[in-house]
Enzyme design. Sequence first.
Site, mmCIF file in Angstrom:
data_model
loop_
_atom_site.group_PDB
_atom_site.id
_atom_site.type_symbol
_atom_site.label_atom_id
_atom_site.label_comp_id
_atom_site.label_asym_id
_atom_site.label_seq_id
_atom_site.Cartn_x
_atom_site.Cartn_y
_atom_site.Cartn_z
ATOM 1 N N CYS A 5 -5.020 -58.405 100.401
ATOM 2 C CA CYS A 5 -3.835 -58.745 101.182
ATOM 3 C C CYS A 5 -3.162 -57.473 101.698
ATOM 4 O O CYS A 5 -2.815 -57.379 102.878
ATOM 5 C CB CYS A 5 -2.874 -59.572 100.335
ATOM 6 S SG CYS A 5 -1.353 -60.006 101.170
ATOM 7 N N CYS A 42 0.019 -64.880 94.173
ATOM 8 C CA CYS A 42 1.023 -65.732 94.822
ATOM 9 C C CYS A 42 0.527 -67.132 95.163
ATOM 10 O O CYS A 42 1.259 -68.085 95.047
ATOM 11 C CB CYS A 42 1.618 -65.039 96.042
ATOM 12 S SG CYS A 42 0.481 -64.883 97.440
#
Lengths: 375, 374
Positions: free
Chosen positions: B109, B206
Amino acid sequence: MKNTVYLDYNATTPIKPAVVELACEIMSAVGNASSVHSHGRHARKHVEGARQQVANLAGVTPGQVIFTGGATESNNAVLKHFTGKRILVSAIEHPSIRNALPDVEFIPVTPDGLLDMDAFEKMLDEGTPPALISVMMVNNETGVIQPVAEITRMAKAKHKDIFVHTDAVQAAGRIKIDFPALNVDYMSLSAHKMGGPQGVGALIAAPGAPVTKFIHGGGQEKRQRAGTENVAGIAGFGLAAELAVSDMENYQRLLPWREKLEAEIKRIAPEMKVFSQNAPRVASTTALCLAGLPAQTQLMSLDLENIAVSSGSACSSGTFKPSPILLAMGAGDEDATSTLRISMGWATEETDIDRFIEVWTKIYERACEKTKQSA
Amino acid sequence: MGFAKAPKDTRVVVAMSGGVDSSVTAALLHEQGYDVIGVTLQLYDYGDAIAKKGACCAGQDIYDARRVAEERDFPHYVLDYESNFREAVIDDFAESYLKGQTPIPCVRCNQTVKFRDLLDVAHDLEADCMATGHYVQRLINEEGQVSLCRAVDDTKDQSYFLFATTQEQLEFLRFPLGGWDKDITRQHAQRLGLMNADKPDSQDICFVPGGDYAKVVKKLRPEAERPGDIVHMDGRILGQHKGIIHYTIGQRRGLGIGGGHDENNDPFYVVTLEPDTNRVIVGPKEALARDVIYMKDCNWLTRGCTDISVKLRSVSKPEKATLYQKEDGSAEIHLHEPQYGIAPGQAAVCYEGTCVIGGGWITETKNKHYAQAA
C-alpha cells in the site's frame, strides 16, 4: 481571503435574503401551529400561507400540498406506498428514488440523457402492468429536461390505473411547473434547491391519489405526516416558491453565460465534451467532461482557489465516485470520473464564470504540462 | 521542512488515516502556519469489509480525519482509491497466500497507493511536499543526500514498512513524528484538543478487521480453501489441513496433528508450504533454520554496502548479515547466525546502522550447512 465563486446550485442554492429575513423573524416568535392560542394561530398562518405559495408554484390547490422534511422524504413516501407492486423509474433518478425500494426497475436513457421512449414503451407492454412510474423533470447532473407530459400520456394510455410521480426538485425556479398539464399524480419539491432553507420540502398529490400515512403521531399535515411543523422553514419555503415563480424570467440571463462557458472551455480544450449538449436543458447546468483529467483533481484544485463546483451528485458523502447517472447514459468509467458539474443560479454573476474559466485554464495547462513531461 | 520560504507559502499535503499520528502531523503543521491540505483515502468498501449492513461510504477513520480537519479548519478531501487498492494491494494479498507466502499488504500500500498515486495527487495540487504520520526519520547528510532512518522511538519504528520508498519519493516526503516517541505525539493530540486523541493504535491490517485474514482470502478467492495432506519431511502423512492459506512458515499451533515428532515430544513446525501439491510440510524446529535468503524486486537507497543488519519481519530484531546486491533487482543475504521461520512473501529490510539502505521481497531461503532448498 480570495473571492469565493459558488457554482454548485444543484447541490444547494444560497438562501435568498428575503427568505433569511422572514425565517429569522418567525424563529424569534414563539408558537406551535397546533396550539389554540394566538401564538399557535400566528404560526399556523405562516404554514398555511406557505402552502398556498407552494401550491401556486405547481399550479395546484393548497389541499394537495403536504410539507415534508425534504424531497428525499417525499420521494421515499411515494415509492413506499407502492411497496410490492411493479415500479418503473428512470435510470438517472436521484438515489432517494433509486434506493427507496430494493426491486424497482430502471428505464434506460439515451446517450443524451433523455428517457428512452422505445424502451419505456416496451417495459409498459411487457409483464405485469406497472403500478407506478417515476421520472424526474430535470436531471441534477446534466440539466436535461425530461418529456414528463409525454411519458404520462404514454403510460396512462396503456394502463389507466397507473400512477406517475415526478421529482421536480431541479425544475423549480428553472422552468415552469404545471402539475395539472403534466397530468402526473405526485410531485416532489425541495426548498433548498430554489433559494429556500434546507430540511423542508413538499409532496404534491393529485386529488384521489393515495398517500400512505408516512410518519405516525399527531394530526399534522392532514394526518399524513406527523410532527410539529418546521414553521420558519416552511414559511421560508413558501416565500422561496413565490420568488422562484416571479424570478423565473431573470433566470434566462444564465443561458448566454453557460454558452460562453462551454464555448470558452472548448476553445481551450477542444477534446472537451459537454454531456447532453443536444438535449433540451435548463439554462443553469452544464456537465463538462475531459477524459483523463480526473474530476477529483480538478475539484480540489478549484476548491483551493475558492471555486465551488461538483463532480456529480453529492450523495456519496464527499467522496469521489463515478457518477451513476453518467454511467447510465453510457459513459465509460473514465468519462464518468472526469466530469465536472457547474450549476448556476439566482446570485451568479458573469464574473463568476470568468473566474472559473481563468482558474480552470491554469489547471488544464498544468495537466497538459505534466502529460508532456511524462511522455 | 527545509524550504526557503515562509510556512504560509509552503503547501503540505498530509496523508491522514484518521489515526492519532497523522492527525497530529496535520494539526501541528497547520498550527505552525503551513498551507496544509489533508487527504484521506477510501481504500475499500467499509460496509462490505466489516459486514455491517447500512454502513455507507465512509468508515469511522475517514470520519475522524474529516472531523480533525474541520475542527482545525484546513481543507480536507477524501479520495476514492478503491479500485487502485483492490488491484495493487488486496488482489496481491490473496494471490500471495495462494502461493503459500505470507504477504505484507501495508508495504504494498505504501509502495503503490500512498507513495505513487497519492503522491501524484500532491504534485497535482502543487504541494511542496507530502507529510505522513509514520515513525521514521528522514535525515540529510553533508552532501545533501536524503536518507531514511529508524525512528527515535524504537518501539514505534516503521522503517521496515517503508523500505520500498524510492530516493525521488523520499525527497518529496516528510515525517515530522520520526524524532519523537509516541507519548509526545499523544501529548500534542491532547494539547490540540484532537477528538481522536485517545484512539488506540490500529493493530490489524486495515481491510482485515479482527485479523481473520483467511476469511478475506476465501471471500476473494473461494477456491483458496482446498483441504490437503500434512506431511512430515520424511514423507509420512500425519494428518489433514483445511487449506494452505491457513498456515505460515514457522507456525506451531493449530496444526491439529497432535503429539510430537520424537521421544521428547518436541512439537512440529510448518517448514514448507507447497501450493502445487497443496501440501503442508512439517518438521522439527531445527529444520526451519536458514542462513541464505534470496530476494526480488529490491529497492536500494544506497548501493555497495555489504556489511549490514537485516530485519526479516516487522517485529523481529535486525540480524547481522552480508548483502550481495545484483544488477537485475534481486539480491542475496547471508546471515551470520541462522534464523528460524523466515517466510517467503515477507520483506527483508537492510540497515546500515540505523539507516535503511533498502530491501526486497523474500522469494526463497536456504541453509548453507545442509544445502537444503526450502
